[in-house]
Design an enzyme around this catalytic site. Structure first.
Site, PDB file in Angstrom:
ATOM      1  N   ASP A   1      17.422  -4.212 -19.383  1.00 16.92           N
ATOM      2  CA  ASP A   1      18.019  -4.116 -18.112  1.00 16.92           C
ATOM      3  C   ASP A   1      19.766  -4.077 -18.356  1.00 16.92           C
ATOM      4  OD1 ASP A   1      17.005  -5.289 -15.126  1.00 16.92           O
ATOM      5  OD2 ASP A   1      19.024  -5.133 -15.303  1.00 16.92           O
TER       6      ASP A   1
ATOM      7  N   THR B   1      14.062   1.295  -6.187  1.00 21.04           N
ATOM      8  CA  THR B   1      14.084   2.674  -5.434  1.00 21.04           C
ATOM      9  C   THR B   1      14.291   1.981  -3.993  1.00 21.04           C
ATOM     10  OG1 THR B   1      11.780   2.669  -5.279  1.00 21.04           O
ATOM     11  CG2 THR B   1      12.629   4.199  -6.735  1.00 21.04           C
TER      12      THR B   1
ATOM     13  N   THR C   1       7.780   3.425  -7.464  1.00 23.30           N
ATOM     14  CA  THR C   1       7.399   4.235  -6.517  1.00 23.30           C
ATOM     15  C   THR C   1       8.305   5.255  -5.937  1.00 23.30           C
ATOM     16  OG1 THR C   1       5.848   2.461  -5.776  1.00 23.30           O
ATOM     17  CG2 THR C   1       6.219   4.108  -4.069  1.00 23.30           C
TER      18      THR C   1
ATOM     19  N   LEU D   1      -7.675  -7.172   7.138  1.00 28.19           N
ATOM     20  CA  LEU D   1      -7.854  -7.424   8.562  1.00 28.19           C
ATOM     21  C   LEU D   1      -7.403  -8.442   9.177  1.00 28.19           C
ATOM     22  CD1 LEU D   1     -11.416  -5.558   9.169  1.00 28.19           C
ATOM     23  CD2 LEU D   1      -8.956  -4.746   9.857  1.00 28.19           C
ATOM     24  N   HIS D   2      -6.654  -9.446   8.523  1.00 28.05           N
ATOM     25  CA  HIS D   2      -6.037 -10.765   9.085  1.00 28.05           C
ATOM     26  C   HIS D   2      -4.960 -10.480   9.955  1.00 28.05           C
ATOM     27  CE1 HIS D   2      -8.763 -12.702   6.468  1.00 28.05           C
ATOM     28  NE2 HIS D   2      -7.923 -12.041   5.336  1.00 28.05           N
TER      29      HIS D   2
ATOM     30  N   GLY E   1       5.384  -7.447   5.925  1.00 24.70           N
ATOM     31  CA  GLY E   1       6.685  -7.378   5.426  1.00 24.70           C
ATOM     32  C   GLY E   1       6.665  -7.298   3.969  1.00 24.70           C
TER      33      GLY E   1
ATOM     34  N   CYS F   1       7.190  -3.591  -0.309  1.00 32.01           N
ATOM     35  CA  CYS F   1       6.549  -2.312  -0.558  1.00 32.01           C
ATOM     36  C   CYS F   1       6.118  -1.544   0.891  1.00 32.01           C
ATOM     37  CB  CYS F   1       5.365  -2.256  -1.309  1.00 32.01           C
ATOM     38  SG  CYS F   1       5.529  -2.640  -3.061  1.00 32.01           S
TER      39      CYS F   1
END
Ligand code: UDX
Length: 433
Positions: A30, A86, A122, A252-253, A259, A262
């Site tokens: 890093d 990203t 991604t 399906l909740h 949020g 991703c």
């Protein structure tokens, strides 16, 4: 195999630690010297269950090290992973590839022997070819690129890494495929499925999967709003739908909207890609819009529970992270809901097992307290916003007795109306029930 992991954010750190646990020699890199110093002293900068122990074990075994020296890390590595951020670019919604491209050039210059440069971040479709060009501009040795998107869920990342539904590998040469197979051998030996594809397809799988999941959540959230109007119960609707194997019960909740790091970012990036190539992603674009509306609807629901007069009332908010078992506040529904309450003049008391460190700067004007009962002291309403375990088994009677007006808005459908009212509450609202 020796692996260099460039970027020690969420994906980079979890992947690096897990690869070292597979027995590989992993060097995490890093640019931030403070972060590296903390990691070297055994400190884990993010909250992720199980990560600290796994990191300590592999550091002790000599398989996992941390450095700011990219050149030294890449020297002799069989694979170099790019796991830098990203973020969504300001203004145009594109994924910002500055860090990815800078890393690619630096890696190219540092390569001393054949290696596979693997993108884990991604990235929009087509990026891996650009990564290949960038590495190639600098490299004096042979190399290949691979796309290896990550599907980790925060809070369950170690388990997701060790027992994945699948591993997606975009490669276009036999040597690169062999390197990737060696890296993931411990998983492939245990017969976790691997999907080998070309570069663009691997990039696409990640966006398609995340946009689909965001759509599934948003779909049930919209159904929930309808349920409220027609007298149906979304929890039972989810159950009845989810038992159909083609639909599946997961994701399906109904809740306050998705949020996290991703879904918001990837849905926006996919929509952007579609606009760019003239194939608008109409469903995804609608999902993004509806998710924002869902969050606004939650504010209406809370205001209604306060008889439309939030000013001067005390509201206890339980949980502010975007989901439980993380300290991550990125695109959390709380960032929309809490400021609306503060702005309307409510006194907001907040509690979250891990959210305060990040949340303090993001949620000005609130008072942070230790637990749900302190939050509820003298309050006019308790809002359950993030379903941490400690909020799932509240002593409702105790909480009700502490409150001024014992009312609850449960945005995660943890509780049933009957049990809440039986415990002494005078008002209860769930989502879609
Ligand atoms: C997600 C994907 O699951 C993972 O595969 C991908 O690589 C990264 O994005 P994560 O963001 O960590 O992982 O969390 P996830 O558990 O998927 O939840 C995302 C959001 O959806 C949260 O805000 C959560 O509260 C919400 N959600 C999830 C619902 O509202 N309802 C659900 O049924 C599931």
């Amino acid at each position: 195999m020796r692996i260099a992991m460039i970027g020690t954010g969420y994906v980079g750190l979890v992947s690096g630690v897990c690869f070292s646990d597979f027995g590989h020699d992993v060097i995490c890199v890093d640019k931030d010297p403070t972060k590296i110093a903390r990691l070297q002293s055994g400190e884990v900068p993010i909250f992720e269950p199980g990560l600290e122990d796994l990191m300590a074990r592999n550091v002790a075994a000599g398989r996992l090290t941390f450095t700011t020296d990219l050149k030294a890390a890449v020297d002799g590595a069989g694979a170099v992973f790019i796991a830098v951020g990203t973020p969504t670019r300001r203004g145009d919604g594109h994924a910002d590839l500055t860090y990815v491209m800078a890393a690619a050039e630096e890696i190219g210059a540092a390569l001393t022997d054949y290696a596979v440069v693997v993108t884990k971040s991604t990235v929009p479709v087509g990026t891996n070819r650009k990564v290949a060009e960038a590495v190639g501009r600098q490299a004096k040795v042979e190399f290949d690129v691979a796309s290896n998107p990550e599907f980790l869920r925060e809070g369950a990342a170690i388990d997701d890494f060790m027992r994945p539904d699948r591993v997606v590998v975009g490669v276009e040469s036999e040597p690169a495929r062999k390197v990737m197979a060696d890296i993931y051998k411990p998983l492939f030996l245990r017969e976790f499925p691997v999907v080998y594809t070309g570069l663009e397809t691997a990039e696409m799988i990640k966006y398609a999967a995340n946009a689909f999941l965001a759509t599934k959540i948003t779909f049930i959230n919209e159904i929930a709003a309808l349920c409220e109007r027609v007298g149906a119960d979304v929890k039972a609707v989810s159950k009845g739908m989810g038992l159909d194997g083609r639909i599946g019960a997961k994701f399906l909740h109904a809740g306050p909207g998705y949020g996290g790091s991703c879904f918001p970012k990837d849905t926006k990036a996919l929509a952007r890609i579609g606009q760019e190539v003239g194939v608008p992603m109409q469903i995804t674009e609608t999902v993004i819009k509806v998710n924002e509306e869902i969050k606004r609807r939650m504010i209406d629901k809370i205001f209604e529970a306060l008889d439309g007069a939030p000013a001067g009332k005390t509201v206890a908010v339980l949980g502010v992270t975007f989901k439980p078992n993380t300290d991550d506040m990125r695109d959390a529904p709380s960032l929309t809901i809490v400021p609306a309450l503060v702005g309307a003049g409510a006194k907001v008391r907040v509690t979250d097992p891990e959210g305060q460190r990040e949340g303090e700067a993001l949620l000005p004007g609130v008072k942070w307290v230790e637990n749900a009962y302190q939050a509820g002291q003298g309050a006019d309403l308790v809002v359950l916003l993030t379903e941490w375990n400690e909020f799932r088994a509240l002593d409702l009677g105790k909480l009700a007795r502490k409150m001024n007006a014992a009312r609850m808005v449960d945005l995660r459908n943890v509780y049933d109306r009957d049990e809440v009212l039986a415990a002494g509450f005078v008002g209860f609202e769930g989502v879609g029930r």
